[in-house]
Design a protein around this motif. Structure first.
Motif, PDB file in Angstrom:
ATOM      1  N   SER A 147     -24.980  93.695  -6.835  1.00  0.00           N
ATOM      2  CA  SER A 147     -26.270  94.238  -6.394  1.00  0.00           C
ATOM      3  C   SER A 147     -26.523  95.624  -6.961  1.00  0.00           C
ATOM      4  CB  SER A 147     -26.308  94.362  -4.870  1.00  0.00           C
ATOM      5  OG  SER A 147     -26.057  93.131  -4.260  1.00  0.00           O
ATOM      6  N   ARG A 148     -25.442  96.376  -7.144  1.00  0.00           N
ATOM      7  CA  ARG A 148     -25.587  97.771  -7.605  1.00  0.00           C
ATOM      8  C   ARG A 148     -24.242  98.251  -8.167  1.00  0.00           C
ATOM      9  NH1 ARG A 148     -25.304  98.336  -1.671  1.00  0.00           N
ATOM     10  NH2 ARG A 148     -23.192  99.098  -1.314  1.00  0.00           N
ATOM     11  N   GLU A 153     -30.564  92.579  -2.196  1.00  0.00           N
ATOM     12  CA  GLU A 153     -30.597  93.349  -3.454  1.00  0.00           C
ATOM     13  C   GLU A 153     -30.081  92.541  -4.638  1.00  0.00           C
ATOM     14  OE1 GLU A 153     -31.523  96.798  -4.143  1.00  0.00           O
ATOM     15  OE2 GLU A 153     -32.646  96.258  -2.337  1.00  0.00           O
ATOM     16  N   LYS A 169     -32.602  91.173  -6.885  1.00  0.00           N
ATOM     17  CA  LYS A 169     -33.273  92.148  -7.767  1.00  0.00           C
ATOM     18  C   LYS A 169     -32.512  92.303  -9.075  1.00  0.00           C
ATOM     19  CE  LYS A 169     -35.717  95.046  -4.461  1.00  0.00           C
ATOM     20  NZ  LYS A 169     -35.552  96.254  -3.669  1.00  0.00           N
TER      21      LYS A 169
END
Ligand code: NJP
Length: 237
Positions: free
Chosen positions: A11-12, A37, A40
């Motif tokens: 996610s990140r 997330e 995304k």
């Protein structure tokens, strides 16, 4: 090129950087994260023209969800060449202030999650007689630090797990290794990526480069471990 990779915690932070780097190298991706997330990250990659990307909102500590994610990845892409066990959480406080719930959760995500993901891909890699499993561990899987006993214990645990597994599966052409970074500028432990005080830290992309190096080594080569840290970080910590 054309290899199929599962990346947890995409996610990140580090996992997202690994996803971008592997997509640029032509990999097909199954991306895992526990929050929305994750979708995304998938959308971002698709916008950049990388179409072979599936996203799964899944908790790495949940065996049923992870098994389903692996089956769907096999259905979609037909094989699994690389698993990157990257999802992880951390908090830093003295032992006396650590609650049993914090202790349990950090072990669930950082250790049980690695076990579950690894166990789920092994039958497929064994059948293929090839595969690489990389766990993003930590320098604290090698050096202890104060006020981080629970987190440190999880990283020592995955070092042991990976070392033992590496010996168990090498006869199937499966390579198992760990990457042990020092301080990396991400969102880890409730911090903010890009904060000014972290400008000399490793970047998430540095760890992604290490993953690419490890995963693309010639088939006869096993890299057990890559340890990397910012020049400013001294050991013992
Ligand atoms: O941290 P962060 P990093 N199931 O917080 C996901 C190790 N490491 O990139 O669940 C599935 O930016 C979460 O996504 P979401 C560290 O121990 C770091 O730095 O959707 N996914 C996010 O994508 C960890 O193993 C440093 O919120 C779950 C990601 O994990 C790895 O590097 C130093 C999940 C965390 O992103 C990546 O951490 C070091 C779950 N249950 C080792 N829980 C460092 N940053 O300094 C979380 O030595 N995620």
């Amino acid at each position: 090129k054309g290899q199929v990779a599962i990346i947890t915690g995409a996610s990140r932070g580090i996992g997202k950087a690994i996803a971008h780097k592997l997509a640029e190298k032509g990999a097909k991706l199954a991306l895992v994260g526990s929050s929305e997330e994750i979708h995304k990250t998938g959308e971002e990659l698709k916008k950049q023209g990388f179409v072979d990307v599936e996203t799964f909102q899944v908790d790495v500590a949940n065996e049923e969800q992870m098994n389903r994610m692996v089956s769907e990845t096999i259905q979609k892409f037909g094989r699994i060449d690389l698993l990157v066990n990257n999802a992880g959480i951390g908090f830093f406080k003295p032992v006396e202030e650590t609650t049993i719930d914090e202790w349990k959760r950090v072990f669930e995500v950082n250790v049980q999650g690695v076990f579950i993901g690894t166990k789920a891909v092994l039958p497929h890699m064994k059948k293929q007689k090839s595969g690489t499993i990389i766990t993003i561990s930590s320098d604290v899987g090698r050096y202890t630090i104060p006020n981080g006993a629970a987190y440190t214990a999880t990283k020592y645990a995955v070092q042991g797990f990976s070392g033992s597994l590496a010996q168990e599966v090498r006869e199937y052409g499966i390579r198992v290794g760990t990457i042990n970074p020092g301080m990396v500028d991400t969102y880890f432990a409730n911090s903010v990526q890009g904060a000014p005080e972290k400008q000399d830290w490793l970047k998430a992309e540095d760890i992604a480069d290490a993953v690419v190096y490890m995963a693309s080594a010639p088939k006869h080569m096993l890299i057990d471990e890559i340890v990397l840290h910012p020049l400013i970080q001294k050991y013992p910590i």
